[in-house]
Design an enzyme around this catalytic site. Sequence first.
Site, short mmCIF file in Angstrom:
data_model
loop_
_atom_site.label_atom_id
_atom_site.label_comp_id
_atom_site.label_asym_id
_atom_site.label_seq_id
_atom_site.Cartn_x
_atom_site.Cartn_y
_atom_site.Cartn_z
N HIS A 124 -9.58 55.79 72.14
CA HIS A 124 -10.22 57.02 71.65
C HIS A 124 -11.23 56.61 70.58
CE1 HIS A 124 -10.54 60.89 69.52
NE2 HIS A 124 -10.03 61.47 70.59
N ASP A 201 -1.98 53.43 68.00
CA ASP A 201 -2.34 54.85 68.04
C ASP A 201 -1.36 55.55 68.96
OD1 ASP A 201 -3.36 57.34 68.54
OD2 ASP A 201 -5.35 56.67 69.16
N GLN A 204 -0.81 60.06 71.80
CA GLN A 204 -0.42 60.55 73.11
C GLN A 204 1.00 60.16 73.50
OE1 GLN A 204 -2.21 62.67 74.60
NE2 GLN A 204 -4.04 62.44 73.33
N LYS A 227 -0.14 67.60 68.81
CA LYS A 227 0.03 67.15 70.19
C LYS A 227 1.50 67.11 70.61
CE LYS A 227 -4.18 64.33 70.12
NZ LYS A 227 -5.03 65.13 71.00
N CYS A 365 -13.73 61.80 74.24
CA CYS A 365 -13.85 60.90 73.09
C CYS A 365 -13.51 59.47 73.48
CB CYS A 365 -12.97 61.37 71.93
SG CYS A 365 -13.52 62.91 71.19
#
Length: 407
Positions: A124, A201, A204, A227, A365
Amino acid sequence: MAKQLDIQAIRADFPILDRTVYGKPLIYLDNTATSQTPRTVVDGVVDMYYRHKANVHRGVHCLSQEATDAMEASRHRVREFINASSIEEIIFTRGTTEAINLVASSYGALLDEGDEIIVTVMEHHSNIVPWQMLASRKGLKIKVVTIDSEGRLDLEQYRSLFTPRTRVVAVAHISNVLGTVNPVTEIVAEAHRHGAVALVDGAQAVAHLKVDVQAIDADFYVFSSHKMYGPSGIGVLYGKKELLEKMPPYQGGGEMIGHVSFNGTTWADLPFKFEAGTPDFVDAAAFVRAIDYMCGIGVDNIAAHEEALLKYTTERMMEIDGMRIFGTAPGKCAIISFLIGNAHHYDTGMLLDKLGIAVRTGHHCAQPLMEHLGIEGTVRASFAVYNTFEEADAFIAALKRIAPMLA
Protein backbone atom coordinates in the site's frame (compact mmCIF):
# COMPACT_ATOMS: atom_id res chain seq x y z
CA MET A 1 -12.54 -26.92 13.95
CA ALA A 2 -14.57 -23.89 12.86
CA LYS A 3 -18.20 -23.82 13.90
CA GLN A 4 -21.20 -22.96 11.76
CA LEU A 5 -22.09 -19.31 12.28
CA ASP A 6 -25.57 -17.82 12.50
CA ILE A 7 -24.90 -15.12 9.92
CA GLN A 8 -28.38 -13.65 10.11
CA ALA A 9 -27.95 -13.09 13.85
CA ILE A 10 -24.59 -11.46 13.16
CA ARG A 11 -26.10 -9.25 10.47
CA ALA A 12 -28.68 -8.02 12.97
CA ASP A 13 -25.80 -6.41 14.87
CA PHE A 14 -25.09 -4.11 11.89
CA PRO A 15 -28.03 -1.74 11.26
CA ILE A 16 -26.50 -0.35 8.05
CA LEU A 17 -27.00 -3.72 6.35
CA ASP A 18 -30.78 -3.16 6.49
CA ARG A 19 -30.69 -0.10 4.25
CA THR A 20 -31.27 0.11 0.53
CA VAL A 21 -29.28 1.79 -2.23
CA TYR A 22 -31.14 2.95 -5.34
CA GLY A 23 -34.08 0.85 -4.18
CA LYS A 24 -31.98 -2.29 -3.90
CA PRO A 25 -30.87 -4.08 -0.71
CA LEU A 26 -27.35 -2.99 0.15
CA ILE A 27 -24.68 -5.61 -0.55
CA TYR A 28 -21.51 -4.30 1.05
CA LEU A 29 -18.37 -5.79 -0.51
CA ASP A 30 -15.89 -3.03 0.27
CA ASN A 31 -14.64 -4.46 3.54
CA THR A 32 -10.96 -4.20 2.64
CA ALA A 33 -11.35 -0.41 2.60
CA THR A 34 -13.35 -0.34 5.85
CA SER A 35 -15.63 -2.78 7.61
CA GLN A 36 -19.01 -1.89 9.04
CA THR A 37 -19.46 -1.33 12.77
CA PRO A 38 -21.69 -3.39 15.07
CA ARG A 39 -24.14 -1.79 17.43
CA THR A 40 -22.08 -2.66 20.51
CA VAL A 41 -19.14 -0.57 19.27
CA VAL A 42 -21.33 2.41 18.44
CA ASP A 43 -22.95 2.07 21.86
CA GLY A 44 -19.46 2.21 23.36
CA VAL A 45 -18.70 5.48 21.58
CA VAL A 46 -22.03 6.99 22.69
CA ASP A 47 -21.50 5.85 26.29
CA MET A 48 -18.08 7.53 26.41
CA TYR A 49 -19.47 10.81 25.09
CA TYR A 50 -22.60 10.78 27.26
CA ARG A 51 -21.16 9.45 30.53
CA HIS A 52 -17.36 9.50 30.70
CA LYS A 53 -15.96 12.29 28.51
CA ALA A 54 -12.99 13.99 30.15
CA ASN A 55 -9.33 14.36 29.27
CA VAL A 56 -7.28 11.34 30.26
CA HIS A 57 -4.18 10.89 32.42
CA ARG A 58 -4.22 14.44 33.78
CA GLY A 59 -7.24 14.77 36.02
CA VAL A 60 -7.86 13.78 39.63
CA HIS A 61 -11.64 14.02 39.22
CA CYS A 62 -13.90 11.03 38.70
CA LEU A 63 -14.67 11.48 35.00
CA SER A 64 -11.01 11.79 34.10
CA GLN A 65 -10.20 8.66 36.06
CA GLU A 66 -13.01 6.76 34.34
CA ALA A 67 -11.88 7.86 30.88
CA THR A 68 -8.28 7.00 31.70
CA ASP A 69 -9.26 3.57 32.99
CA ALA A 70 -11.28 2.88 29.82
CA MET A 71 -8.45 3.90 27.52
CA GLU A 72 -5.84 1.91 29.41
CA ALA A 73 -8.13 -1.12 29.55
CA SER A 74 -8.16 -0.95 25.76
CA ARG A 75 -4.37 -0.92 25.69
CA HIS A 76 -4.32 -4.05 27.85
CA ARG A 77 -6.90 -5.71 25.57
CA VAL A 78 -4.90 -4.90 22.43
CA ARG A 79 -1.76 -6.28 24.04
CA GLU A 80 -3.58 -9.51 24.79
CA PHE A 81 -5.18 -9.68 21.33
CA ILE A 82 -1.85 -9.61 19.46
CA ASN A 83 0.17 -11.26 22.24
CA ALA A 84 2.60 -8.40 22.84
CA SER A 85 4.77 -8.88 25.90
CA SER A 86 3.95 -5.55 27.56
CA ILE A 87 1.50 -2.65 27.39
CA GLU A 88 4.57 -0.41 27.00
CA GLU A 89 4.81 -1.83 23.47
CA ILE A 90 1.29 -0.69 22.47
CA ILE A 91 1.17 2.83 21.02
CA PHE A 92 -2.17 4.31 19.98
CA THR A 93 -2.11 6.20 16.67
CA ARG A 94 -4.72 7.55 14.28
CA GLY A 95 -4.33 4.44 12.13
CA THR A 96 -1.92 2.29 10.15
CA THR A 97 -0.69 5.19 8.07
CA GLU A 98 0.32 7.28 11.07
CA ALA A 99 1.92 4.26 12.71
CA ILE A 100 4.15 3.63 9.68
CA ASN A 101 5.00 7.32 9.42
CA LEU A 102 5.93 7.29 13.11
CA VAL A 103 8.37 4.42 12.60
CA ALA A 104 9.79 5.86 9.37
CA SER A 105 10.36 9.23 11.02
CA SER A 106 11.51 8.09 14.44
CA TYR A 107 13.41 4.87 13.75
CA GLY A 108 14.51 6.48 10.49
CA ALA A 109 16.32 9.13 12.51
CA LEU A 110 18.74 6.38 13.56
CA LEU A 111 19.67 5.52 9.96
CA ASP A 112 22.66 6.87 8.03
CA GLU A 113 23.23 7.96 4.46
CA GLY A 114 23.68 4.94 2.22
CA ASP A 115 21.56 2.61 4.39
CA GLU A 116 19.00 0.46 2.59
CA ILE A 117 15.30 -0.33 3.02
CA ILE A 118 13.53 -3.30 1.43
CA VAL A 119 9.83 -3.07 0.52
CA THR A 120 7.67 -5.12 -1.84
CA VAL A 121 5.88 -4.28 -5.06
CA MET A 122 2.53 -5.16 -3.46
CA GLU A 123 2.71 -2.55 -0.68
CA HIS A 124 0.00 0.00 0.00
CA HIS A 125 1.22 3.56 -0.59
CA SER A 126 1.29 3.98 3.20
CA ASN A 127 4.13 1.48 3.34
CA ILE A 128 6.00 3.04 0.41
CA VAL A 129 5.72 6.82 0.55
CA PRO A 130 6.94 7.33 4.17
CA TRP A 131 10.08 5.33 3.33
CA GLN A 132 10.56 7.32 0.12
CA MET A 133 10.30 10.56 2.06
CA LEU A 134 12.83 9.28 4.57
CA ALA A 135 15.14 8.11 1.80
CA SER A 136 14.96 11.51 0.13
CA ARG A 137 15.84 13.31 3.37
CA LYS A 138 18.68 11.03 4.42
CA GLY A 139 20.13 9.66 1.18
CA LEU A 140 18.90 6.10 1.65
CA LYS A 141 18.30 3.42 -0.98
CA ILE A 142 15.01 1.55 -1.44
CA LYS A 143 14.96 -1.96 -2.92
CA VAL A 144 11.81 -3.72 -4.12
CA VAL A 145 10.78 -7.39 -3.96
CA THR A 146 8.73 -8.54 -6.94
CA ILE A 147 5.99 -11.19 -7.25
CA ASP A 148 5.22 -14.22 -9.41
CA SER A 149 2.20 -14.70 -11.69
CA GLU A 150 -0.02 -15.83 -8.80
CA GLY A 151 0.86 -12.85 -6.63
CA ARG A 152 3.37 -14.52 -4.31
CA LEU A 153 6.52 -12.73 -3.25
CA ASP A 154 9.74 -13.89 -4.89
CA LEU A 155 11.51 -14.97 -1.72
CA GLU A 156 14.67 -15.97 -3.56
CA GLN A 157 14.96 -12.46 -4.94
CA TYR A 158 14.11 -11.07 -1.48
CA ARG A 159 17.04 -12.93 0.06
CA SER A 160 19.34 -11.66 -2.69
CA LEU A 161 18.60 -8.00 -1.90
CA PHE A 162 20.34 -7.93 1.47
CA THR A 163 23.68 -6.23 1.87
CA PRO A 164 25.63 -5.10 4.97
CA ARG A 165 23.77 -1.75 4.62
CA THR A 166 20.22 -3.21 4.84
CA ARG A 167 18.53 -1.71 7.88
CA VAL A 168 14.75 -2.06 7.45
CA VAL A 169 12.32 -4.49 5.81
CA ALA A 170 8.71 -3.26 5.43
CA VAL A 171 6.12 -5.76 4.23
CA ALA A 172 2.35 -6.23 4.18
CA HIS A 173 1.02 -9.22 6.07
CA ILE A 174 -1.80 -9.44 3.51
CA SER A 175 -1.97 -7.59 0.18
CA ASN A 176 -4.96 -5.26 0.01
CA VAL A 177 -5.22 -5.94 -3.74
CA LEU A 178 -4.18 -9.55 -4.30
CA GLY A 179 -5.27 -11.05 -1.00
CA THR A 180 -1.90 -12.82 -0.79
CA VAL A 181 -1.00 -13.85 2.76
CA ASN A 182 2.74 -13.33 2.99
CA PRO A 183 4.99 -15.66 5.02
CA VAL A 184 5.87 -12.87 7.41
CA THR A 185 7.53 -15.09 10.01
CA GLU A 186 9.99 -16.29 7.37
CA ILE A 187 10.44 -12.76 6.01
CA VAL A 188 11.13 -11.33 9.46
CA ALA A 189 13.58 -14.14 10.31
CA GLU A 190 15.56 -13.41 7.14
CA ALA A 191 15.71 -9.72 8.01
CA HIS A 192 17.01 -10.55 11.46
CA ARG A 193 19.69 -12.83 10.02
CA HIS A 194 21.08 -9.75 8.32
CA GLY A 195 20.75 -7.46 11.35
CA ALA A 196 17.78 -5.54 9.91
CA VAL A 197 14.51 -4.70 11.65
CA ALA A 198 11.15 -5.66 10.17
CA LEU A 199 7.88 -3.71 10.08
CA VAL A 200 4.76 -5.68 9.21
CA ASP A 201 1.71 -3.82 7.90
CA GLY A 202 -1.13 -5.81 9.44
CA ALA A 203 -4.01 -3.58 8.36
CA GLN A 204 -5.56 -6.37 6.26
CA ALA A 205 -4.63 -9.22 8.59
CA VAL A 206 -5.99 -8.52 12.05
CA ALA A 207 -9.66 -8.91 11.05
CA HIS A 208 -9.11 -12.17 9.20
CA LEU A 209 -6.57 -14.29 11.05
CA LYS A 210 -5.00 -14.64 14.47
CA VAL A 211 -1.93 -12.46 14.91
CA ASP A 212 0.82 -13.26 17.41
CA VAL A 213 3.52 -10.60 17.19
CA GLN A 214 5.90 -12.59 19.36
CA ALA A 215 5.56 -15.69 17.17
CA ILE A 216 6.10 -13.56 14.06
CA ASP A 217 8.97 -11.83 15.92
CA ALA A 218 8.05 -8.55 14.20
CA ASP A 219 9.97 -5.52 15.41
CA PHE A 220 6.99 -3.35 14.50
CA TYR A 221 3.42 -4.39 13.66
CA VAL A 222 0.76 -1.84 12.67
CA PHE A 223 -3.00 -1.94 12.11
CA SER A 224 -6.25 0.09 12.17
CA SER A 225 -9.44 -0.34 14.15
CA HIS A 226 -11.79 0.59 11.31
CA LYS A 227 -10.86 -2.47 9.27
CA MET A 228 -11.77 -4.80 12.14
CA TYR A 229 -15.33 -3.65 12.93
CA GLY A 230 -14.07 -0.84 15.19
CA PRO A 231 -14.32 2.95 15.18
CA SER A 232 -12.44 5.14 12.71
CA GLY A 233 -9.51 7.30 13.73
CA ILE A 234 -7.73 4.87 16.04
CA GLY A 235 -4.90 2.49 15.22
CA VAL A 236 -2.03 0.68 16.84
CA LEU A 237 1.72 0.58 16.59
CA TYR A 238 3.26 -2.40 18.29
CA GLY A 239 7.00 -2.05 18.72
CA LYS A 240 9.56 -4.03 20.65
CA LYS A 241 10.33 -2.16 23.85
CA GLU A 242 14.09 -2.03 23.31
CA LEU A 243 13.60 -0.37 19.92
CA LEU A 244 10.96 2.10 21.07
CA GLU A 245 13.24 3.18 23.91
CA LYS A 246 16.02 4.01 21.45
CA MET A 247 13.76 6.02 19.14
CA PRO A 248 13.25 9.79 19.52
CA PRO A 249 9.69 11.10 19.95
CA TYR A 250 7.64 11.51 16.80
CA GLN A 251 5.80 14.62 18.00
CA GLY A 252 6.27 17.05 20.86
CA GLY A 253 3.70 18.53 23.20
CA GLY A 254 1.64 17.51 26.17
CA GLU A 255 1.47 13.96 27.51
CA MET A 256 4.76 12.79 25.97
CA ILE A 257 7.00 14.74 28.37
CA GLY A 258 8.63 13.93 31.67
CA HIS A 259 9.69 17.47 32.58
CA VAL A 260 9.77 20.68 30.53
CA SER A 261 11.97 23.69 31.15
CA PHE A 262 13.76 26.18 28.92
CA ASN A 263 16.97 24.47 29.89
CA GLY A 264 15.81 21.19 28.39
CA THR A 265 13.00 18.63 28.28
CA THR A 266 12.81 14.96 29.19
CA TRP A 267 10.44 12.39 27.72
CA ALA A 268 7.73 10.36 29.37
CA ASP A 269 8.11 6.62 29.71
CA LEU A 270 6.63 4.25 27.14
CA PRO A 271 4.04 4.17 25.74
CA PHE A 272 3.26 7.84 26.37
CA LYS A 273 6.51 9.04 24.81
CA PHE A 274 4.85 8.55 21.41
CA GLU A 275 1.35 9.81 22.27
CA ALA A 276 1.63 13.60 22.17
CA GLY A 277 -1.48 15.64 22.85
CA THR A 278 -4.98 14.60 23.83
CA PRO A 279 -5.49 11.07 22.50
CA ASP A 280 -8.63 9.72 20.87
CA PHE A 281 -9.70 8.18 24.17
CA VAL A 282 -13.32 7.77 23.05
CA ASP A 283 -12.52 5.53 20.10
CA ALA A 284 -9.72 3.82 22.02
CA ALA A 285 -12.25 2.80 24.66
CA ALA A 286 -14.77 1.60 22.06
CA PHE A 287 -12.04 -0.38 20.30
CA VAL A 288 -12.24 -2.93 23.13
CA ARG A 289 -15.77 -3.75 22.09
CA ALA A 290 -14.70 -4.45 18.50
CA ILE A 291 -12.00 -6.84 19.67
CA ASP A 292 -14.41 -8.53 22.06
CA TYR A 293 -16.98 -8.79 19.28
CA MET A 294 -14.54 -10.54 16.96
CA CYS A 295 -13.30 -12.85 19.68
CA GLY A 296 -16.88 -13.65 20.68
CA ILE A 297 -17.54 -14.96 17.19
CA GLY A 298 -14.07 -16.49 16.96
CA VAL A 299 -11.38 -15.26 14.59
CA ASP A 300 -10.95 -18.77 13.21
CA ASN A 301 -14.69 -19.00 12.58
CA ILE A 302 -14.66 -15.65 10.78
CA ALA A 303 -11.73 -16.81 8.62
CA ALA A 304 -13.47 -20.09 7.73
CA HIS A 305 -16.69 -18.33 6.70
CA GLU A 306 -14.80 -15.82 4.57
CA GLU A 307 -12.71 -18.57 2.97
CA ALA A 308 -15.85 -20.45 1.97
CA LEU A 309 -17.32 -17.29 0.47
CA LEU A 310 -14.08 -16.61 -1.40
CA LYS A 311 -13.93 -20.09 -2.91
CA TYR A 312 -17.59 -20.11 -3.90
CA THR A 313 -17.58 -16.62 -5.41
CA THR A 314 -14.31 -17.11 -7.28
CA GLU A 315 -15.56 -20.31 -8.91
CA ARG A 316 -18.81 -18.64 -9.96
CA MET A 317 -17.02 -15.57 -11.30
CA MET A 318 -14.87 -17.69 -13.58
CA GLU A 319 -18.06 -18.76 -15.38
CA ILE A 320 -18.20 -15.25 -16.86
CA ASP A 321 -16.54 -14.72 -20.26
CA GLY A 322 -13.50 -12.49 -20.11
CA MET A 323 -13.19 -12.61 -16.31
CA ARG A 324 -9.66 -11.82 -15.11
CA ILE A 325 -8.79 -12.23 -11.44
CA PHE A 326 -5.57 -10.75 -10.11
CA GLY A 327 -4.11 -12.65 -7.18
CA THR A 328 -4.54 -16.42 -7.14
CA ALA A 329 -2.00 -17.45 -4.50
CA PRO A 330 -2.95 -20.49 -2.41
CA GLY A 331 -4.37 -19.59 0.99
CA LYS A 332 -5.21 -16.04 -0.03
CA CYS A 333 -7.51 -13.81 1.99
CA ALA A 334 -11.12 -13.06 0.98
CA ILE A 335 -10.25 -10.33 -1.52
CA ILE A 336 -11.06 -10.59 -5.23
CA SER A 337 -9.55 -8.01 -7.59
CA PHE A 338 -10.82 -8.42 -11.12
CA LEU A 339 -11.57 -7.00 -14.54
CA ILE A 340 -14.16 -8.10 -17.08
CA GLY A 341 -12.31 -8.25 -20.38
CA ASN A 342 -11.02 -4.79 -21.20
CA ALA A 343 -13.88 -2.97 -19.50
CA HIS A 344 -12.82 -0.05 -17.35
CA HIS A 345 -12.96 -0.79 -13.63
CA TYR A 346 -14.86 2.42 -12.96
CA ASP A 347 -17.65 1.51 -15.38
CA THR A 348 -18.03 -1.90 -13.74
CA GLY A 349 -18.14 -0.39 -10.27
CA MET A 350 -20.69 2.23 -11.24
CA LEU A 351 -23.04 -0.34 -12.76
CA LEU A 352 -22.73 -2.57 -9.70
CA ASP A 353 -23.48 0.42 -7.48
CA LYS A 354 -26.76 1.03 -9.31
CA LEU A 355 -27.69 -2.52 -8.38
CA GLY A 356 -26.97 -1.85 -4.72
CA ILE A 357 -23.57 -3.55 -4.64
CA ALA A 358 -20.70 -1.62 -3.06
CA VAL A 359 -17.26 -2.53 -4.40
CA ARG A 360 -14.02 -0.57 -4.68
CA THR A 361 -12.53 0.52 -8.01
CA GLY A 362 -9.18 2.06 -8.92
CA HIS A 363 -5.56 1.43 -8.00
CA HIS A 364 -6.37 0.81 -4.32
CA CYS A 365 -3.40 2.92 -3.20
CA ALA A 366 -1.10 0.40 -4.86
CA GLN A 367 -0.03 2.09 -8.08
CA PRO A 368 3.38 0.35 -8.28
CA LEU A 369 1.59 -3.00 -8.16
CA MET A 370 -0.81 -1.92 -10.91
CA GLU A 371 2.14 -0.86 -13.04
CA HIS A 372 3.75 -4.25 -12.43
CA LEU A 373 0.50 -5.97 -13.49
CA GLY A 374 0.27 -3.79 -16.60
CA ILE A 375 -3.13 -2.35 -15.73
CA GLU A 376 -4.55 0.94 -14.50
CA GLY A 377 -6.74 -0.50 -11.77
CA THR A 378 -9.20 -3.21 -10.82
CA VAL A 379 -12.61 -3.79 -9.33
CA ARG A 380 -12.22 -5.19 -5.83
CA ALA A 381 -14.80 -7.20 -3.92
CA SER A 382 -13.94 -8.15 -0.36
CA PHE A 383 -15.81 -10.09 2.30
CA ALA A 384 -16.47 -9.82 6.03
CA VAL A 385 -18.20 -12.07 8.52
CA TYR A 386 -21.65 -10.59 7.81
CA ASN A 387 -21.60 -11.34 4.08
CA THR A 388 -23.75 -14.22 2.85
CA PHE A 389 -23.84 -16.75 0.03
CA GLU A 390 -27.10 -15.14 -1.08
CA GLU A 391 -25.20 -11.88 -1.50
CA ALA A 392 -22.52 -13.73 -3.45
CA ASP A 393 -25.21 -15.10 -5.77
CA ALA A 394 -26.66 -11.62 -6.24
CA PHE A 395 -23.17 -10.30 -6.99
CA ILE A 396 -22.60 -13.00 -9.62
CA ALA A 397 -26.01 -12.36 -11.15
CA ALA A 398 -25.20 -8.66 -11.36
CA LEU A 399 -21.84 -9.35 -13.04
CA LYS A 400 -23.54 -11.62 -15.59
CA ARG A 401 -26.11 -8.91 -16.23
CA ILE A 402 -23.64 -6.10 -16.79
CA ALA A 403 -20.90 -8.05 -18.61
CA PRO A 404 -22.66 -7.78 -22.02
CA MET A 405 -23.10 -4.04 -21.48
CA LEU A 406 -19.32 -3.69 -21.05
CA ALA A 407 -18.30 -5.80 -24.04
